[in-house]
Structures are given as structure tokens and as C-alpha cells.
Design an enzyme around this catalytic site. Structure first.
Site, PDB file in Angstrom:
ATOM      1  N   GLU A 146      28.397  27.791  24.416  1.00  0.00           N
ATOM      2  CA  GLU A 146      27.972  28.997  23.739  1.00  0.00           C
ATOM      3  C   GLU A 146      28.932  29.360  22.600  1.00  0.00           C
ATOM      4  O   GLU A 146      30.111  28.993  22.624  1.00  0.00           O
ATOM      5  CB  GLU A 146      27.887  30.162  24.732  1.00  0.00           C
ATOM      6  CG  GLU A 146      27.402  31.482  24.155  1.00  0.00           C
ATOM      7  CD  GLU A 146      25.989  31.431  23.554  1.00  0.00           C
ATOM      8  OE1 GLU A 146      25.836  30.761  22.509  1.00  0.00           O
ATOM      9  OE2 GLU A 146      25.085  32.076  24.107  1.00  0.00           O
ATOM     10  N   HIS A 151      20.023  27.872  29.528  1.00  0.00           N
ATOM     11  CA  HIS A 151      20.343  27.866  30.959  1.00  0.00           C
ATOM     12  C   HIS A 151      19.593  28.966  31.716  1.00  0.00           C
ATOM     13  O   HIS A 151      19.058  29.917  31.126  1.00  0.00           O
ATOM     14  CB  HIS A 151      21.850  28.058  31.149  1.00  0.00           C
ATOM     15  CG  HIS A 151      22.329  29.360  30.565  1.00  0.00           C
ATOM     16  ND1 HIS A 151      22.192  30.572  31.213  1.00  0.00           N
ATOM     17  CD2 HIS A 151      22.910  29.642  29.375  1.00  0.00           C
ATOM     18  CE1 HIS A 151      22.676  31.546  30.462  1.00  0.00           C
ATOM     19  NE2 HIS A 151      23.112  31.000  29.325  1.00  0.00           N
TER      20      HIS A 151
END
Length: 235
Positions: free
Chosen positions: A99, A25
Site C-alpha cells: 500500500e 485484499h
């Protein structure tokens, strides 16, 4: 948070290798402060992160992306939005791409916490999946959830799939699953914001990294330097 998702594409029987683009990201406020920020939904992007996201379609213009996946964290949705607009693919939201949970280390940015986090996650890739992040998941749990999303994508028969995920998650999964990348390489090569790792393979036959940001790791790598704006200011 954007309400993206929906059913996965129709599954097809295929033995063909898939081209897998794993994209970190764009920059977040927690990245700037070097904080272990892994909880859902998490922060959005900084102005630089938005610029990085806007640069992705051009960086990936030569990729014929057939499906786009994101994690449950807001920053992957924001990063994928320009790419979704360019490809016309609605991003598929999958929790397996989020994550690695920092557990008790959440929102810490000190050297001790970051050291424990990285040492634990890379130990999973080195063959110790039973180790557990303090107050978080273990390697078996992490690899299983990430594997499941990759297997889903491979089962669709789509030739090129892009997944917007997270730095530690991508580095750990690739080190654990790619035949030509080990923990030493993944440890030494940090993945910058909007950095891209390109792989080829299948869940059954295994995976090989073609490019890791600007590093070409194979003769069939295609376009080198495909990371484009990875972590760098866009003029």
C-alpha cells in the site's frame, strides 16, 4: 506471516498483451475503523474478510491465472491463500505491491488525514509525481515500484496474472497508467474489499481497463461483474 515467495518465473520474449487482474485484499479490522494502516506486516483479515477471500476462487473461476503475486502485507497473503490453493501457484511476494505509505498520517482515521492521503496519491496520477506524502514516499517512488512488479510479470510471457494489492495503490496506479481511466473516474469509484480491476496491455504499449468491479469499460472486457464478492457479505 506466511513464508511465500521464491524466484520469479522464467522470462520469455513476447509482444502479446497480458491480462492483469488487480485484486484488493479482504476486509481488515483497520478497514472497519477507517484507519490509514499501511505499515508492514499490518493486520490480518476480519471474519468477513476471510469469507471474501474464500469466495475469490469461484468469482475468478473463468480466469486462467498463470501467476499470482502478493504484497509484503499480511492481509494480501491471507486473501490470496484460497486462490493459491485453487490455481496451484505459490504467491510471489513483492514489496512493490504494498500500500501507499501513509507516513506521518499512519493509523489516523480523521477526515483531514484521509483527505491529505487521497489528494496526494491522486495528484500523482494527475501528473504531479513529485508531491510527497507527509513523512512518506512521493509519486515517482510509488509508481516506479509498482511498475517494476507489473513489468516483471509481463516479462514472463504468462497470459493472465493476478496481483493482490491495496485500494489506494490500485486506484492510483490504474489512473496513472490506464489510457481509458482518469483520476476523476478513480476518485469517484472506490474499490471495495476483494474488488477487482481487470486490465489488458503491456508496459510498452500501455494498458486499458476492461472491467472495474461491475463496470465494463471496453468491448473486450470478457466476463463483466468479475469482482464477485467485492466487499459484500457472503451468504
Amino acid at each position: 506471516m506466511a513464508e511465500w515467495g521464491g524466484p520469479a518465473p522464467t522470462y520469455l520474449e513476447t509482444d502479446a498483451h497480458m491480462r492483469l487482474l488487480l485484486i484488493r485484499h479482504g476486509q481488515t479490522p483497520s478497514n472497519v475503523k477507517h484507519l490509514l494502516d499501511t505499515a508492514v506486516p499490518g493486520p490480518g483479515l476480519t471474519p468477513l474478510g476471510e469469507e471474501q477471500a474464500q469466495a475469490l476462487p469461484e468469482a475468478l473461476a473463468r480466469e486462467d491465472i498463470g501467476a499470482l503475486y502478493v504484497s509484503t502485507l499480511l492481509r494480501t497473503h491471507r486473501t490470496a491463500a484460497p486462490l493459491a490453493a485453487r490455481t496451484g501457484h505459490q504467491p510471489l511476494v513483492r514489496d512493490g505491491l504494498r500500500e501507499i505509505s501513509a507516513g506521518e498520517l499512519e493509523m489516523r482515521g480523521d477526515d483531514e488525514a484521509i483527505g491529505i492521503y487521497l489528494t496526494t496519491s491522486f495528484a500523482w496520477a494527475a501528473g504531479e509525481p513529485e508531491r510527497r506524502m507527509p513523512g512518506g514516499e512521493n509519486g515517482t517512488e510509488f509508481l516506479s515500484r509498482f511498475d517494476a512488479v507489473v513489468a516483471e510479470a509481463a516479462g514472463t510471457g504468462v497470459e493472465t496474472v493476478a496481483m493482490v494489492s491495496h485500494g489506494a495503490a490500485i486506484r492510483t496506479w490504474v489512473a496513472a497508467r490506464a489510457a481509458n481511466v482518469d483520476v476523476e473516474f478513480a476518485t469517484a469509484h472506490e474499490l471495495r474489499n476483494t474488488g477487482i480491476v481487470v486490465l489488458s496491455g503491456t508496459p510498452d504499449t500501455g494498458w486499458r481497463v476492461l472491467t472495474w468491479e461491475e463496470h465494463s469499460l471496453g468491448p473486450d472486457s470478457g466476463v463483466t461483474g468479475a469482482s464477485g464478492p467485492a466487499g459484500e457479505p457472503v451468504g
